[in-house]
Design an enzyme around this catalytic site. Structure first.
Site, PDB file in Angstrom:
ATOM      1  N   ASP A 202       0.875  -1.187   0.000  1.00  0.00           N
ATOM      2  CA  ASP A 202       0.000   0.000   0.000  1.00  0.00           C
ATOM      3  C   ASP A 202       0.904   1.227   0.000  1.00  0.00           C
ATOM      4  O   ASP A 202       2.140   1.107  -0.084  1.00  0.00           O
ATOM      5  CB  ASP A 202      -0.943  -0.006   1.224  1.00  0.00           C
ATOM      6  CG  ASP A 202      -2.235   0.787   0.995  1.00  0.00           C
ATOM      7  OD1 ASP A 202      -2.145   2.006   0.737  1.00  0.00           O
ATOM      8  OD2 ASP A 202      -3.328   0.204   1.073  1.00  0.00           O
ATOM      9  N   GLY A 228       4.459   1.542  -2.114  1.00  0.00           N
ATOM     10  CA  GLY A 228       4.562   2.113  -3.454  1.00  0.00           C
ATOM     11  C   GLY A 228       3.189   2.499  -3.953  1.00  0.00           C
ATOM     12  O   GLY A 228       2.227   2.573  -3.176  1.00  0.00           O
ATOM     13  N   PHE A 230       0.190   1.550  -6.811  1.00  0.00           N
ATOM     14  CA  PHE A 230      -0.255   0.517  -7.747  1.00  0.00           C
ATOM     15  C   PHE A 230      -0.509   1.066  -9.154  1.00  0.00           C
ATOM     16  O   PHE A 230      -0.908   0.327 -10.038  1.00  0.00           O
ATOM     17  CB  PHE A 230      -1.447  -0.285  -7.213  1.00  0.00           C
ATOM     18  CG  PHE A 230      -2.622   0.488  -6.673  1.00  0.00           C
ATOM     19  CD1 PHE A 230      -3.170   1.565  -7.336  1.00  0.00           C
ATOM     20  CD2 PHE A 230      -3.221   0.069  -5.482  1.00  0.00           C
ATOM     21  CE1 PHE A 230      -4.269   2.245  -6.839  1.00  0.00           C
ATOM     22  CE2 PHE A 230      -4.333   0.743  -4.975  1.00  0.00           C
ATOM     23  CZ  PHE A 230      -4.849   1.836  -5.653  1.00  0.00           C
ATOM     24  N   HIS A 248     -13.327  -0.598  -6.729  1.00  0.00           N
ATOM     25  CA  HIS A 248     -14.544   0.224  -6.554  1.00  0.00           C
ATOM     26  C   HIS A 248     -14.222   1.696  -6.267  1.00  0.00           C
ATOM     27  O   HIS A 248     -15.109   2.536  -6.345  1.00  0.00           O
ATOM     28  CB  HIS A 248     -15.491  -0.374  -5.497  1.00  0.00           C
ATOM     29  CG  HIS A 248     -15.108  -0.133  -4.074  1.00  0.00           C
ATOM     30  ND1 HIS A 248     -15.986  -0.354  -3.030  1.00  0.00           N
ATOM     31  CD2 HIS A 248     -13.953   0.298  -3.502  1.00  0.00           C
ATOM     32  CE1 HIS A 248     -15.386  -0.049  -1.885  1.00  0.00           C
ATOM     33  NE2 HIS A 248     -14.168   0.343  -2.151  1.00  0.00           N
TER      34      HIS A 248
END
Ligand SMILES: C[S@@+](CC[C@H](N)C(=O)[O-])C[C@H]1O[C@@H](n2cnc3c(N)ncnc32)[C@H](O)[C@@H]1O
Length: 338
Positions: A202, A228, A230, A248
Site C-alpha cells: 500500500d 509504493g 499501484f 470500486h
C-alpha cells in the site's frame, strides 16, 4: 418502545433525519462511550465526568441514541449497551468504532454535503469540495488517514469470516494484497491458513501502521510489507494478487491501469482475486447501492457487477474464472493472468 404501526410519514421522516443518527453515534464513539459501558450501565453524569463532556448535553445525546436502540436508558439517567450498541466497543469482534468515527468526520460529511453536485454533474463530490482527491487529502492529514485505515479494518473484520468461508485462500503459497491498507484482511487470511505467506502492499504512510496489527494477529513472520503506488509497480512473484475494495474506488480507465500494472508483475496462470460488493438486485438490500453512492462522493469510483469486472479483466490481460459469493454480499471475483 412504540405501540402500533409506524405511519409512513414518520418512517420517512426518520429516514430523512438519518444524518442526525450518524453524527450522534460518531460523537458517542469519539467520547469512547461504548468502552466506558463495557462493564455495565453508568449514569450520564458519571460518563460526563469520565469524558469531560457537558453533563446535560451528554444526557440528551445518550437519550436520543437510546431512542434508536443503541443504548438502553434505565432509571436515574443510567445507560447501558444494547446488543446493537455493543458494536460500539472497540474490543467487540465486529466493532464499528473505526467506521462510525470515519463517517462522521467533518471532511467526509462535507463531501457528502456536495452529493447534489455529483448527481447533477456526475463529478466526484470530494474533489469538488476539497480541491483534491481523497487519497492525496488524507496523505496530507495523517490523523485522518489513520482513522480511515481503522475504518477499513473494521469493515474487513466484519466480512472476513464469511468471505474466507466462501473462498479457499489456503491454496496459494504467497498472496500479494494490493492496496491492503493496514493488513486486517490479509492477517485474517494468514491466521486461517498457516501454510500461506503474504505481502502487504500500500502507500508508505498506510503500511507504516501495519506492523502492530500483523504482530497482534500472530502473522508478522509470514507477512512482508512493501510500499509504493499501484499505478507504477506492485511486488512480483505472488501466486495470487488480491485487490479488496480497490477497484470500486476508481473509474474503469484507472481500474484497467491498476490491473495492467498487476498483470506485469504476475506470471501466466497466477490468480487475480477481486473482493468487492455488488450493487445487488433492484429494490433489495441498500448496502451495496449506498456503498456505490459513497464511491461517487468519496474516492470517485463505483460498485460493479461481476460481469463488469469480467470486462475489466479482459481489457487488462486476464481471463474471468468465476465468482464466489458470500452470505454477507461481499464476494471474490476470480481471474487468471492469461
Ligand atoms: C478502500 S481502501 C481498501 C483497503 C483494504 N484493501 C481493505 O479492504 O480494507 C483502498 C486502499 O487503496 C490504497 N491506495 C490508494 N491509492 C493507492 C496507490 N496509488 N497505490 C497503492 N495503494 C493505494 C489506500 O491507501 C487504501 O488502503
Amino acid at each position: 418502545m412504540e405501540s402500533g404501526k409506524t405511519p409512513p410519514w414518520l418512517a420517512l421522516r426518520r429516514l430523512v433525519n438519518g444524518y442526525q443518527v450518524t453524527q450522534a453515534v460518531h460523537v458517542a464513539v469519539k467520547l469512547g462511550i461504548g468502552d466506558l459501558l463495557a462493564d455495565g450501565p453508568r449514569t450520564s453524569d458519571d460518563l460526563a465526568a469520565a469524558t469531560g463532556a457537558h453533563p446535560d448535553a451528554l444526557y440528551r445525546l445518550l437519550r436520543a441514541l437510546a431512542g434508536v436502540g443503541v443504548f438502553r436508558e434505565e432509571a436515574e439517567r443510567r445507560f447501558g449497551l444494547t446488543e446493537l450498541g455493543s458494536g460500539l466497543r472497540s474490543d467487540a469482534p465486529e466493532s464499528l468504532v473505526g467506521w462510525a468515527a470515519f463517517v462522521g468526520e467533518p471532511y467526509q460529511r462535507q463531501a457528502w454535503g456536495a452529493l447534489e453536485h455529483s448527481v447533477r454533474t456526475g463529478e466526484n463530490a470530494f474533489r469538488y469540495v476539497h480541491g483534491t482527491d481523497s487519497w492525496t487529502y488524507r496523505a496530507r492529514h495523517p490523523e485522518l488517514s489513520a482513522g480511515f485505515d481503522r475504518a477499513m479494518a473494521d469493515l474487513s473484520r466484519q466480512v472476513a469470516g464469511a468471505v474466507l468461508a466462501a473462498y479457499d485462500f489456503g491454496r496459494f503459497g504467497t498472496i500479494i494484497d494490493v492496496g491492503g491498507g493496514n493488513g486486517a484482511f490479509l492477517a485474517a487470511i494468514l491466521a486461517k491458513h498457516p501454510a500461506t505467506c503474504g505481502v502487504l502492499f500500500d502507500q508508505p504512510h498506510v503500511v507504516a501502521g501495519a506492523p502492530p496489527l500483523l504482530a497482534a494477529a500472530g502473522v508478522a513472520d509470514r507477512c512482508a510489507v512493501a510500499e509504493g503506488s499501484f499505478f507504477e509497480a506492485v511486488p512480483a512473484g505472488g501466486d495470487a494478487y488480491l485487490l479488496k475494495a480497490i477497484l470500486h474506488d476508481w473509474e474503469d480507465e484507472q481500474c484497467v491501469e491498476i490491473l495492467r500494472v498487476c498483470r506485469r508483475a504476475m506470471a501466466e496462470g497466477a490468480a487475480l482475486l477481486i473482493v468487492e460488493r455488488e450493487p445487488g438486485p433492484p429494490n433489495a438490500a441498500p448496502d451495496g447501492k449506498f456503498s456505490d453512492l459513497n464511491m461517487l462522493v468519496g474516492p470517485g469510483g463505483r460498485e460493479r457487477t461481476h460481469g463488469e469486472y469480467a470486462a475489466l479483466f479482459a481489457a487488462a490481460g486476464f481471463r474471468y474464472v468465476g465468482i464466489a459469493p458470500s452470505e454477507v454480499g461481499t464476494g471474490v471475483v476470480e481471474g487468471v493472468a492469461a
